[in-house]
Design an enzyme around this catalytic site. Structure first.
Site, short mmCIF file in Angstrom:
data_model
loop_
_atom_site.label_atom_id
_atom_site.label_comp_id
_atom_site.label_asym_id
_atom_site.label_seq_id
_atom_site.Cartn_x
_atom_site.Cartn_y
_atom_site.Cartn_z
N ASP A 1 -2.53 6.40 -3.31
CA ASP A 1 -1.33 5.78 -2.74
C ASP A 1 -0.87 4.66 -3.68
O ASP A 1 -1.41 4.49 -4.77
CB ASP A 1 -1.57 5.28 -1.31
CG ASP A 1 -2.56 4.14 -1.24
OD1 ASP A 1 -3.35 3.97 -2.19
OD2 ASP A 1 -2.58 3.41 -0.23
N SER B 1 0.81 -1.21 0.00
CA SER B 1 0.00 0.00 0.00
C SER B 1 0.85 1.27 0.00
O SER B 1 1.57 1.54 -0.95
CB SER B 1 -0.96 -0.04 1.18
OG SER B 1 -1.93 0.97 1.10
#
Length: 450
Positions: free
Chosen positions: A245, A101
């Site tokens: 992200d 992530s």
């Protein structure tokens, strides 16, 4: 029974250090494949972000699934929510994402989705861990007969399919024509997807941080580092900026003034838009970390607000329990269950753009109805001892009690361990910023010396 390897968002760690090793990944693939095969699973979809280690872990997972007799379909670099969606549309039985992530490139992780696009439940993860533990303990795994080994195929048009899905969540009668948008893809999984979604819906797009090289993912860019997006919005005189992200499951905005619009404010904007149209279904689910200002702003509209444990999986669980549709976190994980089964940064951004177009207001105006309370978050990195043992110490407990007495009914204190890193997060929130900072530092110091 607690989970040993699965944190709040799957398995995660530093590449080359247990558990993020090729050996562990292969055995995890085998354990997961064995558990899933017992329920009739025939094929698993694997996607990844742009980290260089993704190739290594992908190959190891392939081998493990094949050894368990499960076929694998590879879709290459793809946002986490895309894997959740495509696992369902390709009729795969489960999806796997190889990503850490928003973390730096030297970290990576592995998480699973069911064939309905939701994350595996705790019971399934515990069952996988039990088999995995056996394989690790005996340094062996039981391979199926040769004729039953899983096969591997590569899917080439996955990106195009997901782009069309994202566009399909945006009303046909609306267009982004006339909007100038800066898009920061964090050199991550959405680099070849997000800019195209907004362009194909009519926007003028300035794309930044869209050249992944395996090691620059999230490097001073994306949803966790907004400086470059803020600068680009001002330089290009854009209407707004959108930052994703590394795996595009979270989103943050920057308005035309260069001011950040975070996940709590996005939730307010979406709830306000639904409320004004008479389309608000139930309430909103936030987390223990959600700003008190969000709760107060929703209360003024008569919209219920609940706090789940931190982690989008727990927000989803709370939404399903209540039958509500909207939830998320201040970090930019936004859940809109009428559009997607998991947090989807691109889809959430399109809902905000829809609110802008339908209201005729700029982003800065839409967020003005919510006043955020000063909130200080200090991450205390642990050099020794476990988070649980430190949090249970009397000195830490007393520091919290003292801070709460100082704040009175004008604020709140929250201590929690990170589910993905060796950190204890100290959060203090109140109407007085100097007092908030003072008490956060006081508690953080108590944690450091505990």
């Amino acid at each position: 029974m607690s989970r040993k390897y699965f944190g709040t968002d799957g398995v995660r760690g530093k590449v080359g250090t247990f558990p993020i090793t090729p050996d562990f990944a292969m055995k995890l693939g085998w354990a997961a494949g064995t558990v899933l095969a017992s329920t009739g699973t025939k094929e698993v979809l694997i996607g990844k972000d742009t980290r260089i280690s993704g190739y290594m872990l992908e190959s190891a997972m392939e081998a493990g699934f094949s050894a368990a007799g499960v076929n694998v379909a590879l879709i290459g670099p793809m946002p986490t929510p895309a894997v959740a969606y495509l696992a369902s549309t390709f009729r795969a039985d489960a999806g796997v994402v190889i990503s850490a992530s928003h973390n730096p490139f030297y970290d990576n992780g592995i998480k699973f989705f069911s064939n309905t696009g939701t994350k595996l439940n705790d019971a399934q993860e515990l069952e996988i861990e039990a088999l995995l533990e056996q394989a690790l303990e005996h340094n062996a795994l039981q391979c199926v007969a040769s004729e039953k080994l899983g096969k591997v195929r590569r899917i080439d048009d996955a990106a195009g399919r997901y782009i069309e899905f994202c566009k399909g969540t945006f009303p046909n009668h609306l267009s982004l024509a006339g909007l100038k948008i800066v898009v920061d893809s964090a050199h991550g999984a959405a680099y070849h997807i997000a800019p195209n979604v907004y362009r194909e819906l009519g926007a003028e797009v300035i794309s930044i941080n869209d050249k992944p090289n395996g090691v620059n993912i999230n490097d001073h860019c994306g949803a966790t580092h907004l400086d470059s997006l803020q600068s680009a919005v001002m330089i290009h005189e854009a209407d707004l900026g959108i930052a994703l992200d590394g795996d595009a499951d979270r989103v943050m905005f920057v308005d035309h003034n260069g001011h950040v619009v975070d996940g709590d404010e996005i939730l307010f904007i979406l709830a306000q838009a639904a409320y004004q149209k008479g389309e608000m279904q139930g309430g909103v689910v936030g987390t223990l970390m959600s700003n008190l200002g969000l709760e107060l702003a929703l209360k003024q509209m008569g919209i219920p607000f609940l706090r789940a444990k931190v982690g989008d999986r727990y927000v989803v669980e709370q939404l399903k329990e209540t039958g509500w549709q909207l939830g998320g976190e201040g970090s930019g994980h936004i859940l809109s269950l009428q559009h997607a089964s998991t947090g989807d940064g691109i889809v959430a951004s399109l809902q905000v753009l829809k609110a802008i177009l339908e209201s005729g207001k700029r982003l800065a105006e839409l967020k003005a109805g919510m006043t955020k309370l000063p909130q200080v978050l200090i991450n205390v990195r642990l050099t020794s001892g476990s988070a649980d043992s430190i949090l249970s110490k009397d000195s830490v407990k007393q520091a919290v009690i003292t801070a709460e007495e100082v704040l009175g009914n004008q604020g709140r204190v929250l201590l929690r361990k990170s589910g993905t890193e060796p950190l204890i997060r100290v959060m203090v929130e109140s109407t007085d910023i100097s007092l908030t900072q003072q008490q956060a530092e006081y508690i953080a110091q108590a944690v450091k010396v505990a």
